[in-house]
Design an enzyme around this catalytic site. Sequence first.
Site, short mmCIF file in Angstrom:
data_model
loop_
_atom_site.label_atom_id
_atom_site.label_comp_id
_atom_site.label_asym_id
_atom_site.label_seq_id
_atom_site.Cartn_x
_atom_site.Cartn_y
_atom_site.Cartn_z
N LYS A 13 -9.00 -0.05 -6.15
CA LYS A 13 -8.78 0.56 -4.80
C LYS A 13 -10.15 1.20 -4.31
O LYS A 13 -10.06 1.84 -5.44
CB LYS A 13 -7.64 1.70 -4.90
CG LYS A 13 -7.44 2.20 -3.49
CD LYS A 13 -7.73 1.24 -2.33
CE LYS A 13 -7.28 1.99 -0.45
NZ LYS A 13 -6.66 3.26 -0.53
N ASP B 117 1.42 2.44 3.27
CA ASP B 117 0.62 3.76 3.45
C ASP B 117 1.32 4.40 3.12
O ASP B 117 0.56 6.09 4.18
CB ASP B 117 -0.37 3.83 4.42
CG ASP B 117 -1.82 5.18 4.22
OD1 ASP B 117 -1.98 4.98 2.79
OD2 ASP B 117 -2.35 5.49 4.84
N HIS C 294 1.20 5.52 -1.42
CA HIS C 294 1.49 6.46 -2.19
C HIS C 294 2.63 7.28 -3.21
O HIS C 294 3.41 7.15 -2.49
CB HIS C 294 0.56 7.19 -1.61
CG HIS C 294 -1.10 7.01 -0.94
ND1 HIS C 294 -1.74 7.08 -1.65
CD2 HIS C 294 -0.79 6.11 0.32
CE1 HIS C 294 -3.15 6.19 -1.17
NE2 HIS C 294 -2.33 6.10 0.39
N HIS D 269 1.01 -1.02 -0.10
CA HIS D 269 -0.04 -0.25 0.19
C HIS D 269 0.84 1.37 0.01
O HIS D 269 1.72 1.63 0.95
CB HIS D 269 -1.49 0.02 0.76
CG HIS D 269 -1.51 1.31 1.60
ND1 HIS D 269 -3.18 0.99 1.16
CD2 HIS D 269 -1.90 2.47 1.27
CE1 HIS D 269 -3.34 2.51 1.58
NE2 HIS D 269 -2.90 3.37 1.17
N HIS E 158 -4.67 -0.86 5.79
CA HIS E 158 -3.90 -0.25 6.74
C HIS E 158 -5.14 -0.10 8.21
O HIS E 158 -5.66 1.07 8.85
CB HIS E 158 -3.91 1.27 6.40
CG HIS E 158 -5.03 2.47 5.04
ND1 HIS E 158 -6.73 2.36 6.01
CD2 HIS E 158 -4.78 2.68 4.57
CE1 HIS E 158 -7.02 2.61 5.41
NE2 HIS E 158 -6.20 3.57 4.37
N HIS F 97 -10.74 1.03 1.35
CA HIS F 97 -9.96 1.80 2.81
C HIS F 97 -11.89 1.90 3.48
O HIS F 97 -12.79 2.58 2.84
CB HIS F 97 -9.83 3.47 2.15
CG HIS F 97 -9.50 4.47 3.14
ND1 HIS F 97 -8.10 5.18 2.98
CD2 HIS F 97 -10.45 5.16 4.56
CE1 HIS F 97 -8.09 5.77 4.60
NE2 HIS F 97 -9.87 5.92 4.62
C1 NCD Z 1 -3.68 8.77 2.07
C2 NCD Z 1 -2.68 10.20 0.91
O1 NCD Z 1 -2.86 10.82 1.52
O2 NCD Z 1 -3.02 9.81 -0.43
N1 NCD Z 1 -3.76 9.14 3.34
C3 NCD Z 1 -3.56 9.08 4.46
O3 NCD Z 1 -3.62 9.92 5.92
N2 NCD Z 1 -3.20 7.36 4.80
C4 NCD Z 1 -4.85 8.30 1.55
C5 NCD Z 1 -5.37 6.87 2.13
O4 NCD Z 1 -4.70 6.15 2.31
O5 NCD Z 1 -6.37 7.20 3.42
ZN ZN Z 2 -3.43 5.23 1.73
#
Ligand code: NCD
Ligand code: ZN
Length: 335
Positions: A95, A240, A15, A13, A168, A134
């Site tokens: 997702k 995450d 970003h 996971h 998460h 999520h």
């Molecule tokens: C994530 C993001 O910033 O893209 N933020 C987070 O707080 N985890 C998005 C997500 O996975 O919820």
């Molecule tokens: Zn995330």
Amino acid sequence: MKTHTLLMPLDMHLHLRDGVMLENVAPLSAYSFSGGLIMPNLVPPVETLEDVKAYKQRVMAAVPNDYFEPYMTLFYKNYDKRFLASVAQDIMAIKLYPAGITTNSDGGVSSFNVEEMRQTLEAMSVLGIPLCVHGETNGFVMDREAEFMSIYEILAKNFPDLKIIMEHITTKAAVEMLDKYENLYATITVHHLLFTLDDVVGGMMMPHNFCKPIAKRPEDLDALLSVALEAHPKVMFGSDSAPHPRSKKESAGCAAGVFSAPIALQLLCEIFEQYDKLDNLQAFVSDNAQSIYKICPEFKEIILEKRPFVVPDDYGNVVPMYAGRVINWAIQSVE
Ligand code: NCD
Ligand code: ZN
């Protein structure tokens, strides 16, 4: 010196964003991980086959010197069967975000009506495309994940052949779901194995520890630790790691997201060693994900060593979790 070797670590996971941010953060994950499940919440989100292919190219271009497999995802919509069949080979999962629940999720799902989702979720079941979720309602922030459990149950029962990954997870309630439904799996972050709400707002407010879902209670932390440390076969590591520019975190109206990717393996070593469970870390950071997603990453060996390591204050304009703190493990070599 005490060392610990990990093979083909996977971050299920992640970003990576786009543009300058992608170029800044992707090499940090590519250095220590073999691959990652790349989240689709760009602006606009990754929704077409062209988007997936083009984004994958941009990710690969950002890590030219490292072997790193970006496992791509699509942003959930009620897609039709024909479209899903055409994209199945190019994605690892889809997702699902409830609308507006977190960063860049405005185009997410606003009603969890099973009949509206049936066509898409049945096609995903047949095509073997997992659904990553999520799982938060729009209720009181500490209860959002627990309230979402009834939606997981409806999805798990209605689509028994769909692999559903509770992303998460932060609560005991979610941990308890794992053994209740065969088709439910979970990812756990490293920060949720360390933080409770106290680490976010118990003393001074800590914007770099603020994320969605928010860290919960001590008993939730204990439940997460119990399944992570035993490397429960339905649980995988997913950082995450969610970078935001410093100006968006140290701000009135702090964006949600903890940037942990560059120190994730080091912190996991520290946690697993503390509980005398280092032998289970390989399963938690790679083997479980390989079985769940049926993937076989190319060989990569990371040797970590036990020595003090000062976490950098920043990586460009992004502040990592534990910036400036001394942690007890460091990366010795990568091959
Ligand atoms: C994530 C993001 O910033 O893209 N933020 C987070 O707080 N985890 C998005 C997500 O996975 O919820
Ligand atoms: Zn995330």
